[in-house]
Design a protein around this motif. Structure first.
Motif, PDB file in Angstrom:
ATOM      1  N   ARG A  30      42.093 -62.123  -6.376  1.00  0.00           N
ATOM      2  CA  ARG A  30      41.918 -61.694  -4.983  1.00  0.00           C
ATOM      3  C   ARG A  30      40.613 -62.230  -4.412  1.00  0.00           C
ATOM      4  NH1 ARG A  30      42.257 -56.555  -7.327  1.00  0.00           N
ATOM      5  NH2 ARG A  30      40.431 -55.981  -6.087  1.00  0.00           N
ATOM      6  N   SER A  31      39.553 -62.180  -5.225  1.00  0.00           N
ATOM      7  CA  SER A  31      38.235 -62.576  -4.735  1.00  0.00           C
ATOM      8  C   SER A  31      38.164 -64.056  -4.394  1.00  0.00           C
ATOM      9  CB  SER A  31      37.168 -62.246  -5.789  1.00  0.00           C
ATOM     10  OG  SER A  31      37.138 -60.870  -6.083  1.00  0.00           O
ATOM     11  N   MET A  32      38.945 -64.880  -5.078  1.00  0.00           N
ATOM     12  CA  MET A  32      38.882 -66.328  -4.877  1.00  0.00           C
ATOM     13  C   MET A  32      39.875 -66.828  -3.838  1.00  0.00           C
ATOM     14  SD  MET A  32      36.360 -67.163  -6.681  1.00  0.00           S
ATOM     15  CE  MET A  32      36.465 -68.941  -6.470  1.00  0.00           C
ATOM     16  N   LYS A  33      40.499 -65.923  -3.106  1.00  0.00           N
ATOM     17  CA  LYS A  33      41.408 -66.340  -2.035  1.00  0.00           C
ATOM     18  C   LYS A  33      40.629 -67.155  -0.999  1.00  0.00           C
ATOM     19  CE  LYS A  33      44.866 -64.668   1.254  1.00  0.00           C
ATOM     20  NZ  LYS A  33      45.567 -63.483   1.815  1.00  0.00           N
ATOM     21  N   GLY A  34      41.143 -68.332  -0.688  1.00  0.00           N
ATOM     22  CA  GLY A  34      40.457 -69.227   0.235  1.00  0.00           C
ATOM     23  C   GLY A  34      39.395 -70.086  -0.418  1.00  0.00           C
ATOM     24  N   LEU A  35      39.109 -69.817  -1.703  1.00  0.00           N
ATOM     25  CA  LEU A  35      38.093 -70.587  -2.426  1.00  0.00           C
ATOM     26  C   LEU A  35      38.704 -71.446  -3.534  1.00  0.00           C
ATOM     27  CD1 LEU A  35      35.370 -67.792  -2.760  1.00  0.00           C
ATOM     28  CD2 LEU A  35      35.487 -69.624  -1.066  1.00  0.00           C
ATOM     29  N   LEU A  36      39.907 -71.084  -3.970  1.00  0.00           N
ATOM     30  CA  LEU A  36      40.659 -71.863  -4.946  1.00  0.00           C
ATOM     31  C   LEU A  36      42.075 -72.064  -4.430  1.00  0.00           C
ATOM     32  CD1 LEU A  36      39.829 -70.466  -8.529  1.00  0.00           C
ATOM     33  CD2 LEU A  36      39.284 -72.723  -7.621  1.00  0.00           C
ATOM     34  N   PRO A  37      42.728 -73.154  -4.794  1.00  0.00           N
ATOM     35  CA  PRO A  37      44.112 -73.356  -4.357  1.00  0.00           C
ATOM     36  C   PRO A  37      45.030 -72.314  -4.983  1.00  0.00           C
ATOM     37  CG  PRO A  37      43.516 -74.983  -6.020  1.00  0.00           C
ATOM     38  CD  PRO A  37      42.250 -74.269  -5.654  1.00  0.00           C
ATOM     39  N   ASP A  38      46.035 -71.883  -4.254  1.00  0.00           N
ATOM     40  CA  ASP A  38      46.943 -70.861  -4.758  1.00  0.00           C
ATOM     41  C   ASP A  38      47.671 -71.318  -6.018  1.00  0.00           C
ATOM     42  OD1 ASP A  38      46.186 -69.198  -2.748  1.00  0.00           O
ATOM     43  OD2 ASP A  38      48.030 -69.377  -1.576  1.00  0.00           O
ATOM     44  N   GLU A  39      47.879 -72.628  -6.171  1.00  0.00           N
ATOM     45  CA  GLU A  39      48.543 -73.133  -7.362  1.00  0.00           C
ATOM     46  C   GLU A  39      47.766 -72.780  -8.635  1.00  0.00           C
ATOM     47  OE1 GLU A  39      49.797 -75.559  -3.884  1.00  0.00           O
ATOM     48  OE2 GLU A  39      47.895 -74.801  -4.678  1.00  0.00           O
ATOM     49  N   VAL A  40      46.454 -72.665  -8.492  1.00  0.00           N
ATOM     50  CA  VAL A  40      45.598 -72.269  -9.609  1.00  0.00           C
ATOM     51  C   VAL A  40      45.322 -70.768  -9.566  1.00  0.00           C
ATOM     52  CG1 VAL A  40      43.298 -72.528 -10.637  1.00  0.00           C
ATOM     53  CG2 VAL A  40      44.523 -74.541  -9.783  1.00  0.00           C
ATOM     54  N   ARG A  41      44.975 -70.283  -8.413  1.00  0.00           N
ATOM     55  CA  ARG A  41      44.568 -68.880  -8.256  1.00  0.00           C
ATOM     56  C   ARG A  41      45.682 -67.910  -8.629  1.00  0.00           C
ATOM     57  NH1 ARG A  41      44.621 -64.929  -4.165  1.00  0.00           N
ATOM     58  NH2 ARG A  41      45.913 -66.262  -2.846  1.00  0.00           N
ATOM     59  N   LEU A  42      46.913 -68.223  -8.282  1.00  0.00           N
ATOM     60  CA  LEU A  42      48.028 -67.303  -8.500  1.00  0.00           C
ATOM     61  C   LEU A  42      48.894 -67.686  -9.697  1.00  0.00           C
ATOM     62  CD1 LEU A  42      49.128 -66.782  -4.775  1.00  0.00           C
ATOM     63  CD2 LEU A  42      47.524 -65.425  -6.133  1.00  0.00           C
ATOM     64  N   ASN A  43      48.478 -68.707 -10.425  1.00  0.00           N
ATOM     65  CA  ASN A  43      49.248 -69.148 -11.585  1.00  0.00           C
ATOM     66  C   ASN A  43      49.166 -68.106 -12.699  1.00  0.00           C
ATOM     67  OD1 ASN A  43      50.535 -70.612 -13.641  1.00  0.00           O
ATOM     68  ND2 ASN A  43      48.622 -71.644 -14.195  1.00  0.00           N
ATOM     69  N   GLU A  75      35.998 -54.273  -0.800  1.00  0.00           N
ATOM     70  CA  GLU A  75      34.570 -54.135  -1.083  1.00  0.00           C
ATOM     71  C   GLU A  75      34.252 -54.601  -2.507  1.00  0.00           C
ATOM     72  OE1 GLU A  75      32.901 -50.349  -0.193  1.00  0.00           O
ATOM     73  OE2 GLU A  75      33.320 -50.494   1.958  1.00  0.00           O
ATOM     74  N   TYR A  76      35.163 -54.345  -3.458  1.00  0.00           N
ATOM     75  CA  TYR A  76      34.963 -54.860  -4.816  1.00  0.00           C
ATOM     76  C   TYR A  76      34.992 -56.386  -4.811  1.00  0.00           C
ATOM     77  CZ  TYR A  76      35.458 -50.219  -6.928  1.00  0.00           C
ATOM     78  OH  TYR A  76      35.266 -48.907  -7.298  1.00  0.00           O
ATOM     79  N   GLU A  77      35.892 -56.964  -4.042  1.00  0.00           N
ATOM     80  CA  GLU A  77      35.984 -58.420  -3.948  1.00  0.00           C
ATOM     81  C   GLU A  77      34.706 -59.009  -3.358  1.00  0.00           C
ATOM     82  OE1 GLU A  77      39.508 -58.883  -1.598  1.00  0.00           O
ATOM     83  OE2 GLU A  77      40.623 -57.557  -2.955  1.00  0.00           O
ATOM     84  N   GLU A  78      34.210 -58.383  -2.314  1.00  0.00           N
ATOM     85  CA  GLU A  78      32.974 -58.863  -1.689  1.00  0.00           C
ATOM     86  C   GLU A  78      31.794 -58.745  -2.653  1.00  0.00           C
ATOM     87  OE1 GLU A  78      30.145 -57.897   2.216  1.00  0.00           O
ATOM     88  OE2 GLU A  78      32.091 -56.910   1.976  1.00  0.00           O
ATOM     89  N   ALA A  79      31.736 -57.625  -3.371  1.00  0.00           N
ATOM     90  CA  ALA A  79      30.642 -57.429  -4.333  1.00  0.00           C
ATOM     91  C   ALA A  79      30.735 -58.464  -5.457  1.00  0.00           C
ATOM     92  CB  ALA A  79      30.698 -56.016  -4.899  1.00  0.00           C
ATOM     93  N   PHE A  80      31.950 -58.762  -5.894  1.00  0.00           N
ATOM     94  CA  PHE A  80      32.126 -59.782  -6.941  1.00  0.00           C
ATOM     95  C   PHE A  80      31.607 -61.128  -6.468  1.00  0.00           C
ATOM     96  CE2 PHE A  80      34.570 -63.381  -8.486  1.00  0.00           C
ATOM     97  CZ  PHE A  80      34.412 -63.262  -9.852  1.00  0.00           C
TER      98      PHE A  80
END
Length: 643
Positions: free
Chosen positions: A548-561, A240-245
């Motif tokens: 977490r919020s950008m999962k599926g919106l940014l590539p994991d190479e950037v999102r999880l770096n 819910e925090y991710e969705e609100a963000f």
């Protein structure tokens, strides 16, 4: 979208029309779609308009409403238009076309001097209230648009930039030594803490989050907004925090796409700019428009030195974002002909004052030049993201858990951090311990030599600058503050962010490109300050909420770096090598010049120059010796202009 100017006779005598015309004439160095003025007996309002939003095309500014007895000149893009239109009962048929300036005028009619409280966006404006015989104005909460003024000879004059006010009769260019002492004494990139002052004695400025009322010969200032942490937001789950963000931040990005021109964005290889670009690209795709991105990288012959976890060339990460997000027309730029040294004079022209961001000056200006050439109206950025959307320092959070005696949570977070990062447990505990008890760390460092200062000790003593800075928590006890203390002050004290708005305003006027930062949206900041700290660091992962919020919106190479972060300007000294002898010679002149002898710590700077050497290592770009010398050089060039 404008440069505004005006003159008000404090004794209500008839104004000489030539004064206003001369004032607005000084603004003609900037590109304009329209230049207009409005004048009554004792008041003159002027505006150089740059039409950025669809509603601004053909807009009349200054605007006089004879029925309401109100006139306005405004430099503004308002982002909460939908909300305002409802509160102000704007007819539905007019809501799409009503200019932002008229919304501000209607807000003033409804709420009076509380109108700025209801506005979200980047703005500086002045309203003439004919019935009250008063002038009212305000600047947005973080100072994204500048507003300067001068009071002399019975006149109150104001302008978006400084130089027109210096052209007024009787104005001089004398240095404001109080401003200069703070500029030289503050170790960070903050210019000064006294936001009513400027580098010139003759010119003052309206601080961010302040309004001004000029009436009956009196000038009254009021801080209309102080950003405090709101009550903690309590939702049922992390999802819910991710969705609100995504809802809050996505809206902030969409609101900043409002332009009839092309849309651009600064894009690095990190989370902040990548998240801005991801939301912007998706929305523009729905509108059938591309997003133009601008990314800087080092000159081709530059070889990285040891930057630890930092990386100077972010192109691999940037390309991952471009490929994943799509609908992007990228520009990779390295400006081989530019250097921090080559751009000093032009930046002094732009800023109208000394500046401290010399390491990043060349690529920042270069991107605005390229954006202008591509007819960009809005250039998105994520400059405030580290303090808002991507907050979440893992080791500081562990330290916070220790201070609060939350042993079990600390043990879990520490263990998961060490496992996921492959970190040395003992070294991590040492770092966390120092962060947990900064006052103790400060005591242990008490015997260490104080860092070298740029300001001359006698000048510091004469102006009592350290006492003033200590009074607002600058240069005093920094090591006893936690990162949470620093973040709180970052949002509560407008002087910390003011220079960003000054840069944004003056670059926008020069290049007709507006810097727009959704990570600095007031709604986003309020939301981020309300989110529990446990959402920002989870399972040992820093900046957890945005990851977490950008999962599926940014590539994991950037999102999880988590192990590599970009740094701009690492090749600054390398770029300067062809000019190095000229640079050293000018530094020698600076140290010996009588004009600097009472301001700069010449003895200390001479030592810095000796250590810098004739064949510098590129890594010295981030060295304190280089920083002090270049800041001193910028101040020296400015002093020479005054004399």
């Amino acid at each position: 979208m404008s440069a505004i100017a005006g003159i008000y006779h404090l004794q209500h005598q008839t104004l000489d029309p030539q004064l206003g015309m001369d004032l607005i004439e000084q603004l003609k160095r900037y590109p304009a779609d329209d230049i207009s003025a409005w004048q009554s007996k004792d008041i003159y309002l002027g505006c150089l308009s740059q039409w950025i939003t669809p509603q601004s095309v053909g807009e009349t500014l200054p605007y006089y409403d004879s029925m309401r007895g109100l006139a306005i000149t405004a430099d503004a893009i308002i982002d909460n238009r939908e909300e305002l239109c409802g509160q102000l009962q704007v007819p539905h048929a007019d809501r799409e076309s009503i200019p932002d300036s008229l919304l501000i005028l209607l807000a003033y009619e409804k709420w009076g001097d509380q109108a700025p409280v209801h506005l979200i966006g980047d703005f500086a404006f002045m309203i003439w209230d004919e019935r009250k015989r008063s002038l009212f104005g305000a600047r947005d909460f973080s100072g994204n648009r500048s507003l300067y003024f001068r009071r002399s000879g019975g006149l109150f004059s104001f302008c978006t930039v400084i130089h027109p006010l210096l052209s007024m009769p009787g104005a001089d260019r004398a240095l404001n030594e109080s401003w200069a002492s703070e500029f030289l004494a503050i170790q960070t990139r903050t210019d000064v803490t006294d936001l009513f002052s400027t580098v010139y004695q003759a010119v003052e400025q309206l601080p961010p989050s302040y309004s001004i009322t000029v009436s009956g010969g009196n000038i009254v200032f009021s801080r209309y907004y102080t950003l405090k942490a709101p009550p903690e937001l309590r939702l049922r789950s992390s999802s819910e925090y991710e969705e609100a963000f995504r809802e809050v931040f996505g809206r902030a990005v969409r609101d900043r796409l409002r332009t009839h021109l092309a849309v651009g964005a600064n894009l690095s290889g990190g989370l902040d700019s990548g998240s801005v670009v991801s939301f912007a690209s998706a929305e523009l795709r729905r509108r059938g428009k591309p997003l133009h991105t601008f990314s800087s990288y080092p000159v081709d012959s530059f070889v990285d030195f040891n930057l630890g976890k930092r990386v100077a060339d972010e192109r691999p990460y940037i390309q991952e974002t471009i490929n994943y997000v799509g609908n992007i027309q990228p520009s990779f730029l390295n400006f081989p002909e530019l250097s921090p040294y080559s751009e000093i004079d032009e930046w002094l022209d732009i800023m109208e004052m000394p500046y401290k961001f010399i390491e990043n000056s060349y690529w920042l200006k270069g991107i605005f030049e390229q954006a202008h050439m591509k007819n960009i109206g809005v250039l998105l950025s994520g400059q405030r993201g580290n303090w808002s959307i991507s907050w979440g320092p893992a080791l500081d959070y562990q330290a916070k858990l220790l201070r609060e005696f939350r042993w079990l949570t600390f043990y879990r977070e520490n263990k998961q951090y060490n496992q996921s990062m492959g970190a040395n447990r003992r070294k991590v505990l040492q770092i966390v311990g120092k962060k947990a008890f900064p006052s103790l760390t400060r005591l242990l460092r008490a015997g260490q030599e104080a860092p070298l200062e740029l300001i001359h000790p006698d000048f510091a003593k004469r102006t009592e600058v350290q006492e003033r800075l200590n009074g607002v928590g600058m240069n005093s006890g920094a090591s006893s503050q936690t990162i949470y203390d620093i973040r709180r002050k970052h949002f509560e004290q407008p002087h910390i962010w003011n220079v960003n708005g000054t840069v944004a305003t003056k670059l926008s006027l020069k290049y007709r490109v507006w810097d727009r930062d959704p990570t600095n949206d007031l709604r986003v900041i309020r939301f981020c300050l309300s989110v529990p700290e446990g959402q920002y660091v989870q399972n040992g992962v820093d900046r957890s909420l945005i990851r977490r919020s950008m999962k599926g919106l940014l590539p994991d190479e950037v999102r999880l770096n988590r192990k590599r972060r970009g740094v701009q300007g690492a090749d600054g000294i390398f770029r300067m090598l062809p000019q190095w002898n000229a640079f050293l010679q000018e530094l020698r002149e600076m140290i010996k010049d009588p004009r600097t002898s009472s301001y700069l710590n010449s003895t200390g700077l001479a030592g810095c120059l000796n250590r810098l050497g004739s064949e510098p290592a590129p890594s010295m770009i981030f060295n304190s010796d280089f920083r002090l010398l270049t800041r001193g050089l910028v101040f020296y060039r400015f002093l020479k202009r005054l004399s």
